[in-house]
Structure formats: C-alpha cells, structure tokens
Motif scaffolding. Structure first.
Motif, PDB file in Angstrom:
ATOM      1  N   PHE A   1       0.846  -1.195   0.000  1.00 32.95           N
ATOM      2  CA  PHE A   1       0.000   0.000   0.000  1.00 32.95           C
ATOM      3  C   PHE A   1       0.879   1.241   0.000  1.00 32.95           C
ATOM      4  O   PHE A   1       1.765   1.395   0.840  1.00 32.95           O
ATOM      5  CB  PHE A   1      -0.875  -0.031   1.254  1.00 32.95           C
ATOM      6  CG  PHE A   1      -1.993   0.974   1.281  1.00 32.95           C
ATOM      7  CD1 PHE A   1      -2.829   1.158   0.201  1.00 32.95           C
ATOM      8  CD2 PHE A   1      -2.229   1.721   2.425  1.00 32.95           C
ATOM      9  CE1 PHE A   1      -3.878   2.060   0.239  1.00 32.95           C
ATOM     10  CE2 PHE A   1      -3.277   2.625   2.488  1.00 32.95           C
ATOM     11  CZ  PHE A   1      -4.108   2.794   1.388  1.00 32.95           C
ATOM     12  N   THR A   2       0.650   2.128  -0.961  1.00 34.18           N
ATOM     13  CA  THR A   2       1.344   3.412  -1.039  1.00 34.18           C
ATOM     14  C   THR A   2       0.353   4.517  -0.733  1.00 34.18           C
ATOM     15  O   THR A   2      -0.763   4.531  -1.273  1.00 34.18           O
ATOM     16  CB  THR A   2       1.950   3.628  -2.434  1.00 34.18           C
ATOM     17  OG1 THR A   2       2.877   2.584  -2.716  1.00 34.18           O
ATOM     18  CG2 THR A   2       2.667   4.969  -2.513  1.00 34.18           C
ATOM     19  N   ILE A   3       0.744   5.435   0.136  1.00 33.25           N
ATOM     20  CA  ILE A   3      -0.130   6.529   0.558  1.00 33.25           C
ATOM     21  C   ILE A   3       0.467   7.842   0.067  1.00 33.25           C
ATOM     22  O   ILE A   3       1.596   8.198   0.424  1.00 33.25           O
ATOM     23  CB  ILE A   3      -0.270   6.556   2.089  1.00 33.25           C
ATOM     24  CG1 ILE A   3      -0.838   5.231   2.595  1.00 33.25           C
ATOM     25  CG2 ILE A   3      -1.130   7.734   2.542  1.00 33.25           C
ATOM     26  CD1 ILE A   3      -0.730   5.053   4.098  1.00 33.25           C
ATOM     27  N   LYS A   4      -0.284   8.572  -0.760  1.00 27.42           N
ATOM     28  CA  LYS A   4       0.155   9.868  -1.271  1.00 27.42           C
ATOM     29  C   LYS A   4      -0.826  10.936  -0.807  1.00 27.42           C
ATOM     30  O   LYS A   4      -2.010  10.904  -1.184  1.00 27.42           O
ATOM     31  CB  LYS A   4       0.229   9.848  -2.803  1.00 27.42           C
ATOM     32  CG  LYS A   4       1.306   8.923  -3.362  1.00 27.42           C
ATOM     33  CD  LYS A   4       1.310   8.960  -4.878  1.00 27.42           C
ATOM     34  CE  LYS A   4       2.442   8.124  -5.439  1.00 27.42           C
ATOM     35  NZ  LYS A   4       3.770   8.697  -5.138  1.00 27.42           N
TER      36      LYS A   4
ATOM     37  N   THR B   1      -2.640   2.007  -4.295  1.00 23.57           N
ATOM     38  CA  THR B   1      -2.153   3.359  -4.034  1.00 23.57           C
ATOM     39  C   THR B   1      -3.330   4.247  -3.667  1.00 23.57           C
ATOM     40  O   THR B   1      -4.348   4.277  -4.372  1.00 23.57           O
ATOM     41  CB  THR B   1      -1.446   3.947  -5.273  1.00 23.57           C
ATOM     42  OG1 THR B   1      -0.291   3.160  -5.580  1.00 23.57           O
ATOM     43  CG2 THR B   1      -1.006   5.382  -5.013  1.00 23.57           C
ATOM     44  N   LEU B   2      -3.200   4.952  -2.563  1.00 22.72           N
ATOM     45  CA  LEU B   2      -4.196   5.929  -2.128  1.00 22.72           C
ATOM     46  C   LEU B   2      -3.681   7.314  -2.425  1.00 22.72           C
ATOM     47  O   LEU B   2      -2.523   7.640  -2.137  1.00 22.72           O
ATOM     48  CB  LEU B   2      -4.469   5.767  -0.635  1.00 22.72           C
ATOM     49  CG  LEU B   2      -5.413   6.771   0.039  1.00 22.72           C
ATOM     50  CD1 LEU B   2      -6.173   6.100   1.174  1.00 22.72           C
ATOM     51  CD2 LEU B   2      -4.643   7.980   0.602  1.00 22.72           C
ATOM     52  N   THR B   3      -4.527   8.156  -3.002  1.00 16.93           N
ATOM     53  CA  THR B   3      -4.185   9.552  -3.275  1.00 16.93           C
ATOM     54  C   THR B   3      -5.269  10.443  -2.671  1.00 16.93           C
ATOM     55  O   THR B   3      -6.465  10.198  -2.889  1.00 16.93           O
ATOM     56  CB  THR B   3      -4.079   9.818  -4.778  1.00 16.93           C
ATOM     57  OG1 THR B   3      -3.143   8.911  -5.365  1.00 16.93           O
ATOM     58  CG2 THR B   3      -3.612  11.246  -5.044  1.00 16.93           C
ATOM     59  N   HIS B   4      -4.834  11.453  -1.934  1.00 15.98           N
ATOM     60  CA  HIS B   4      -5.816  12.300  -1.256  1.00 15.98           C
ATOM     61  C   HIS B   4      -5.236  13.697  -1.054  1.00 15.98           C
ATOM     62  O   HIS B   4      -4.024  13.853  -0.843  1.00 15.98           O
ATOM     63  CB  HIS B   4      -6.188  11.704   0.098  1.00 15.98           C
ATOM     64  CG  HIS B   4      -7.322  12.385   0.785  1.00 15.98           C
ATOM     65  ND1 HIS B   4      -8.584  12.522   0.231  1.00 15.98           N
ATOM     66  CD2 HIS B   4      -7.390  13.006   1.998  1.00 15.98           C
ATOM     67  CE1 HIS B   4      -9.372  13.174   1.066  1.00 15.98           C
ATOM     68  NE2 HIS B   4      -8.668  13.481   2.134  1.00 15.98           N
ATOM     69  N   THR B   5      -6.107  14.700  -1.114  1.00 14.76           N
ATOM     70  CA  THR B   5      -5.719  16.087  -0.877  1.00 14.76           C
ATOM     71  C   THR B   5      -6.376  16.599   0.403  1.00 14.76           C
ATOM     72  O   THR B   5      -7.582  16.397   0.598  1.00 14.76           O
ATOM     73  CB  THR B   5      -6.113  16.982  -2.060  1.00 14.76           C
ATOM     74  OG1 THR B   5      -5.414  16.566  -3.234  1.00 14.76           O
ATOM     75  CG2 THR B   5      -5.780  18.443  -1.771  1.00 14.76           C
ATOM     76  N   ILE B   6      -5.586  17.229   1.239  1.00  8.96           N
ATOM     77  CA  ILE B   6      -6.088  17.824   2.482  1.00  8.96           C
ATOM     78  C   ILE B   6      -5.801  19.323   2.434  1.00  8.96           C
ATOM     79  O   ILE B   6      -4.662  19.736   2.209  1.00  8.96           O
ATOM     80  CB  ILE B   6      -5.425  17.187   3.717  1.00  8.96           C
ATOM     81  CG1 ILE B   6      -5.819  15.713   3.820  1.00  8.96           C
ATOM     82  CG2 ILE B   6      -5.794  17.948   4.988  1.00  8.96           C
ATOM     83  CD1 ILE B   6      -5.092  14.962   4.927  1.00  8.96           C
ATOM     84  N   ASN B   7      -6.827  20.126   2.642  1.00  8.86           N
ATOM     85  CA  ASN B   7      -6.685  21.572   2.683  1.00  8.86           C
ATOM     86  C   ASN B   7      -6.644  22.082   4.112  1.00  8.86           C
ATOM     87  O   ASN B   7      -7.471  21.674   4.933  1.00  8.86           O
ATOM     88  CB  ASN B   7      -7.841  22.245   1.929  1.00  8.86           C
ATOM     89  CG  ASN B   7      -7.923  21.834   0.474  1.00  8.86           C
ATOM     90  OD1 ASN B   7      -6.900  21.550  -0.152  1.00  8.86           O
ATOM     91  ND2 ASN B   7      -9.113  21.827  -0.078  1.00  8.86           N
TER      92      ASN B   7
END
Length: 250
Positions: free
Chosen positions: A85-88, A241-247
């Motif tokens: 698992f890759t976390i981006k 792979t997980l991709t997520h944006t946090i503001n």
C-alpha cells in the motif's frame, strides 16, 4: 479486542465495542463509483478535495502517535504483513487559494490488517499489547508540490469503524493546523471489499461481515465523507495506491 466508540468531536466515549464480527450490523454505502479495467486492476472512485475548502476536523481517536517527531520515515510497515500500500497525501493552503503547502509536517497512523494499533494495548480497548512497537506510524515533510508519500500495508478494520487513516498536519514550526481522517471508497469492486474478501493469502481473514460502512461510521456519516474519501487504485497482486488532498489554513 474491544474499542471505545468515539464521537466525531472526541468529547465522549459511547462505550466498548467487541472486535468480533457483528453480522449484518450495517448497510453498505453505495454512494461511490467503482470500475475495473481489462487488466484486472481495480480503481475505486473517491474525492481528492478539489474544492478550496478546509478539510473537516476529526478526533485523533484513542490511539494517536505518542512521539511523532521520532518517527520521521517514509516506510512505516515495520514488522507488519499485508497487501502492499502506497499513501500519497497532498497538503494545500486555503489561505493561498489552495496552493501547495511545502514544508508542512504530516503525521499518519492506522491499524494493521487485524485492526490493532502500535504503541497501545494490554487494556480493555485493545487486549493485544503493542506498547513497545511503532508500526504503521510515520512523519514526513511536504515537498514543493505539497506531497508526502508513505509505504505501508492496506489497513484492516475493527468493529464500529470503517477503514480509515488518521492524519495530523503541522506547519514547519510545529504548530498544529488540522487533525483529520481519510475514508476509503466502498462498493463490490472497491479495494476495501476485495482485500477483505479475497485477500486471505495476505492474512486478511475477517471478510466484510460486521463491517461498519462510511454511512454508519461515527466519523464519516455526517455528510463530510465526500471531502474525506480518497482515490484508491491498484490490485491485490500489484498493491494499492491511495491519493488524497487535504486543505488547511496556514
């Protein structure tokens, strides 16, 4: 193993929940989209927070990292086994029209394939004692694109919670900017379902009986899940792979 049910605001515990499966306890959330390409790689839909809105604040939960500054590393697997698992995670600054925020400190932590957390245990909340372990916890500094990347294993689940990742974001001076959580897309071809129903060779043996879906989760069930649900792509054999944006407001 037992877990306390925590409200989103973290102010009260609702009780102890056994880790044993509770058949048909929750209904499936079908709000996400799921597709499978011809190569057999599954891509599950999610939301990468494309709107310039500060991401929801959530509780740290009962198992926050005790000394995150000592866990500066990108590989957080430790001695755990499971599906690769890759976390981006991208961090953006709402106060700069959601431009990439470089130099931010990002801590993450999540449970192992069996639903256990490191640094805790030997109590009614988690009977297995992992107080001397530090697996599946780490800290990275965002690059010029606001990105941090972690190598991990696909999280498991435990009673009362949907699959999730905890995140704590600080500015470069160490001032806390946001504590939040990342939700996973759900559906029959989602990574969550495939890992837990077909991943026995990797040690995932719980299945989905008794699983708490996002719609019933005490953190994600308040209409904020759309902002907290990541995009997850990949396959069991090749890893996900997980991709997520946090503001944040920095």
């Amino acid at each position: 193993m037992e877990r306390k049910l925590f409200l989103k605001n973290g102010l009260a515990a609702l009780g102890l929940a056994a880790i044993a499966p509770l058949a048909n306890a929750c209904k499936k959330d079908t709000s996400g989209s799921d597709t499978t390409d011809t190569s057999g790689t599954t891509t599950t839909g999610g939301n990468s927070s494309t709107t310039c809105t500060v991401s929801p604040t959530e509780t740290e939960g009962p198992f926050p990292t005790k000394t995150p500054g000592s866990l500066v590393r990108s590989n957080i697997v430790g001695d755990r086994t499971g599906v690769a698992f890759t976390i981006k995670i991208y961090i953006k600054n709402k106060n700069s029209s959601c431009a990439a925020l470089s130099g931010a400190l990002v801590d993450i932590w999540h449970c192992d394939k069996d639903g256990y957390y490191s640094e805790y245990g030997g109590t009614s909340m988690q009977t297995v004692d992992y107080t001397s372990n530090h697996f599946l916890r780490g800290r990275q500094v965002t690059d010029s694109n606001g990105l941090v990347t972690f190598t991990s294993i696909f999280p498991g689940w435990y009673t009362s919670r949907a699959t999730h990742i905890h995140v704590h974001v600080y500015n470069s001076s160490g001032t806390s900017l946001l504590v939040t959580q990342i939700a996973f897309p759900e559906g029959s071809s989602s990574a969550v379902t495939l890992v837990n129903t077909t991943g026995s060779s990797y040690g995932y043996t719980k299945g989905m009986s008794g699983y708490t879906y996002n719609a019933s989760d005490n953190v994600f069930s308040d209409d904020t899940a759309a902002l907290e649900t990541a995009v997850v792509s990949g396959s069991l054999s090749g890893g996900y792979t997980l991709t997520h944006t946090i503001n944040v407001s920095a």
